[in-house]
Design a protein around this motif. Structure first.
Motif, short mmCIF file in Angstrom:
data_model
loop_
_atom_site.label_atom_id
_atom_site.label_comp_id
_atom_site.label_asym_id
_atom_site.label_seq_id
_atom_site.Cartn_x
_atom_site.Cartn_y
_atom_site.Cartn_z
N ALA A 55 0.87 -1.18 0.00
CA ALA A 55 0.00 0.00 0.00
C ALA A 55 0.90 1.23 0.00
CB ALA A 55 -0.91 -0.01 1.23
N GLN A 56 0.97 1.92 -1.14
CA GLN A 56 1.84 3.08 -1.28
C GLN A 56 1.01 4.32 -1.58
OE1 GLN A 56 4.32 0.47 -4.20
NE2 GLN A 56 5.66 2.18 -3.68
N CYS A 57 1.50 5.48 -1.17
CA CYS A 57 0.83 6.74 -1.47
C CYS A 57 1.83 7.88 -1.42
CB CYS A 57 -0.34 7.00 -0.52
SG CYS A 57 0.06 6.85 1.22
N GLN A 58 1.49 8.98 -2.07
CA GLN A 58 2.40 10.12 -2.20
C GLN A 58 2.04 11.27 -1.27
OE1 GLN A 58 5.10 10.19 -4.13
NE2 GLN A 58 4.79 8.30 -5.28
N ARG A 59 0.73 11.48 -1.04
CA ARG A 59 0.28 12.61 -0.23
C ARG A 59 -0.53 12.12 0.96
NH1 ARG A 59 -1.20 13.85 -5.30
NH2 ARG A 59 -3.40 13.62 -4.77
N LEU A 60 -0.48 12.89 2.04
CA LEU A 60 -1.17 12.50 3.27
C LEU A 60 -2.68 12.41 3.05
CD1 LEU A 60 -1.22 11.89 6.30
CD2 LEU A 60 -1.20 14.36 6.73
N SER A 61 -3.27 13.42 2.40
CA SER A 61 -4.72 13.41 2.17
C SER A 61 -5.13 12.23 1.31
CB SER A 61 -5.16 14.73 1.53
OG SER A 61 -4.45 14.94 0.31
N ASP A 62 -4.33 11.94 0.28
CA ASP A 62 -4.61 10.82 -0.61
C ASP A 62 -4.49 9.50 0.14
OD1 ASP A 62 -5.06 9.65 -3.23
OD2 ASP A 62 -2.97 9.03 -3.17
N CYS A 63 -3.52 9.42 1.03
CA CYS A 63 -3.31 8.21 1.82
C CYS A 63 -4.50 7.93 2.73
CB CYS A 63 -2.03 8.38 2.64
SG CYS A 63 -1.27 6.83 3.14
N MET A 64 -4.95 8.98 3.41
CA MET A 64 -6.09 8.84 4.32
C MET A 64 -7.36 8.47 3.55
SD MET A 64 -5.12 9.25 7.43
CE MET A 64 -4.09 10.10 8.60
N TYR A 65 -7.57 9.10 2.40
CA TYR A 65 -8.78 8.86 1.60
C TYR A 65 -8.81 7.42 1.09
CZ TYR A 65 -12.08 9.05 -2.27
OH TYR A 65 -13.11 8.79 -3.13
N LYS A 66 -7.68 6.97 0.53
CA LYS A 66 -7.62 5.61 -0.01
C LYS A 66 -7.78 4.56 1.09
CE LYS A 66 -4.83 6.40 -4.15
NZ LYS A 66 -3.53 6.13 -4.82
N CYS A 67 -7.19 4.85 2.23
CA CYS A 67 -7.30 3.90 3.35
C CYS A 67 -8.75 3.75 3.80
CB CYS A 67 -6.43 4.39 4.52
SG CYS A 67 -6.42 3.30 5.95
N TYR A 68 -9.45 4.87 3.92
CA TYR A 68 -10.86 4.83 4.35
C TYR A 68 -11.75 4.21 3.28
CZ TYR A 68 -15.42 6.29 6.08
OH TYR A 68 -16.72 6.29 6.52
N GLN A 69 -11.48 4.56 2.02
CA GLN A 69 -12.29 4.06 0.91
C GLN A 69 -12.20 2.55 0.78
OE1 GLN A 69 -10.95 4.99 -3.13
NE2 GLN A 69 -13.03 5.63 -3.65
N LYS A 70 -10.99 1.99 0.93
CA LYS A 70 -10.78 0.56 0.71
C LYS A 70 -10.99 -0.29 1.95
CE LYS A 70 -7.50 1.20 -3.10
NZ LYS A 70 -6.14 0.94 -3.60
N GLU A 71 -10.73 0.28 3.12
CA GLU A 71 -10.75 -0.54 4.33
C GLU A 71 -11.67 -0.02 5.43
OE1 GLU A 71 -6.65 -1.95 5.38
OE2 GLU A 71 -6.08 -0.46 3.88
N GLY A 72 -12.25 1.18 5.22
CA GLY A 72 -13.12 1.74 6.23
C GLY A 72 -12.33 2.31 7.41
N PHE A 73 -13.04 2.66 8.48
CA PHE A 73 -12.40 3.26 9.64
C PHE A 73 -11.38 2.32 10.28
CE2 PHE A 73 -12.24 4.18 14.21
CZ PHE A 73 -11.80 5.51 14.16
N LYS A 74 -11.67 1.02 10.24
CA LYS A 74 -10.75 0.05 10.83
C LYS A 74 -9.39 0.04 10.12
CE LYS A 74 -14.17 -3.21 12.66
NZ LYS A 74 -14.69 -4.61 12.61
N GLY A 75 -9.40 0.46 8.86
CA GLY A 75 -8.16 0.48 8.10
C GLY A 75 -7.12 1.42 8.68
N PHE A 76 -7.57 2.47 9.39
CA PHE A 76 -6.64 3.42 10.00
C PHE A 76 -5.86 2.78 11.15
CE2 PHE A 76 -9.84 6.58 8.40
CZ PHE A 76 -9.01 7.14 7.43
N PHE A 77 -6.34 1.62 11.61
CA PHE A 77 -5.68 0.95 12.74
C PHE A 77 -5.14 -0.42 12.35
CE2 PHE A 77 -8.28 4.20 14.63
CZ PHE A 77 -7.49 4.68 15.66
N ARG A 78 -4.82 -0.58 11.05
CA ARG A 78 -4.18 -1.82 10.60
C ARG A 78 -2.83 -1.98 11.30
NH1 ARG A 78 -3.96 -5.24 6.44
NH2 ARG A 78 -5.54 -4.20 5.19
N GLY A 79 -2.57 -3.15 11.83
CA GLY A 79 -1.31 -3.40 12.52
C GLY A 79 -1.25 -2.78 13.91
N TRP A 80 -2.41 -2.34 14.44
CA TRP A 80 -2.43 -1.64 15.74
C TRP A 80 -1.90 -2.52 16.86
CZ3 TRP A 80 -5.11 -2.64 20.33
CH2 TRP A 80 -5.11 -1.61 21.27
#
Length: 322
Positions: free
Chosen positions: A267-292
């Motif tokens: 999972a690669q990204c260039q910008r912070l906003s793009d990273c957050m958007y893609k993470c939420y879009q593909k994995e939902g809120f739980k995606g922000f805590f992958r590997g927690w």
């Protein structure tokens, strides 16, 4: 005690040495968990039950036991710069604000800001090494060694590739270090007040910087460090996830190097906003805590080892000084 004290006999430079030694010890203990954490954060597929055990086994069978220490040399350099500068800047800033005429109730907020400054400083100094180290832990052959790794990072994205993820790093590490130091100081003081018996050392003056018994200081530092690691990392975790994905933003796999199976789909990204958007879009809120889970375990271990070793090294220094 962490932070400036007017009655402390050891100097800021001596505390810098304590911070550096603490950084070396911390990296030796936590490196394997760091490798597993980064692999978990950068996987594209949704997390499954038993993923940590599965990742650990795959690393062991595909790459050998030494794979858990890939990037360790750079990790040591990173840890020395990061941990050492955090403690040093925190000591310097708390010393600078100690003489300010402010209300006692505002001092925790001021100490938090000192921690934020320490976190931002250490992040800015250490991020070029962290970028190389993160890639080295993913594809060791492609980024082996400091100079070879630096050359390939530069080829992938030029000078600014060394600062990929800086925005997420500052947003994460500034508040994280501020929360960590503040939580540690509060919890350590509460635990020491509970453990210390005023009758243990009759005649002990209150200005003695080593007035706490070493066993009490170690226990209080361990408990407070564990709590500091949990709270600070949990509150800032989404930025840590984004930081890791941005730090491999310009990475391109090469057929010349052996690429582990876990490093083929990242999972690669260039910008912070793009990273957050893609993470939420593909994995939902739980995606922000992958590997927690593994990250929290590693954060707690890091805080416990770093704070406890730092406190005990300072304690020994005071004994020799006196």
């Amino acid at each position: 005690m962490v932070g400036y004290r007017h009655d402390d006999p050891i100097t800021t430079n001596q505390k810098l040495v304590a911070g550096i030694v603490s950084g070396v010890i911390t990296r030796c203990v936590t490196q394997p968990m760091d490798v597993i954490k980064i692999r978990t954060q950068l996987m594209r597929r949704a997390k499954k039950r038993g993923a940590l055990k599965k990742i650990s086994r795959r690393i062991f069978w595909e790459e050998g036991v030494m794979a858990f220490w890939h990037g360790h040399a750079l990790g040591q350099l990173h840890s020395v710069i990061s941990v050492g500068s955090q403690f040093f800047v925190y000591e310097m800033t708390t010393r600078s604000v100690a003489g300010l005429a402010i209300d006692e109730s505002h001092k925790p907020a001021l100490n938090f800001l000192c921690g934020v400054m320490a976190g931002c400083t250490s992040t800015t100094l250490a991020i070029p090494i962290e970028v190389i180290r993160v890639r080295q832990m993913l594809v060791h052959d492609q980024y082996r060694g400091f100079f070879h790794g630096a050359k390939n990072v530069y080829r992938s994205g030029g000078f600014f590739a060394f600062y990929e993820g800086l925005s997420a790093s500052l947003l994460q590490m500034g508040p994280q270090v501020g929360i960590s130091f503040t939580t540690f100081r509060v919890m350590q003081r509460l635990i020491l007040n509970f453990l210390d018996d005023p009758h243990d050392k009759p005649g002990q003056v209150s200005t003695d910087a080593n007035r706490h018994r070493p066993e009490n200081l170690m226990l209080a530092s361990t408990c407070a460090g564990c709590m500091a690691g949990f709270v600070s990392k949990t509150l800032t975790y989404p930025f840590d996830l984004a930081k890791k994905r941005m730090q491999i933003g310009s990475h391109t796999a090469s057929d010349k190097y052996k690429v582990p199976s876990q490093a083929k789909k990242l999972a690669q990204c260039q910008r912070l906003s793009d990273c957050m958007y893609k993470c939420y879009q593909k994995e939902g809120f739980k995606g922000f805590f992958r590997g927690w889970t593994v990250t929290i375990l590693k954060a707690q271990m890091t805080s416990v080892v770093a704070f406890t070793s730092y406190e005990m090294i300072c304690y020994v220094m005071r004994k020799f000084y006196l």
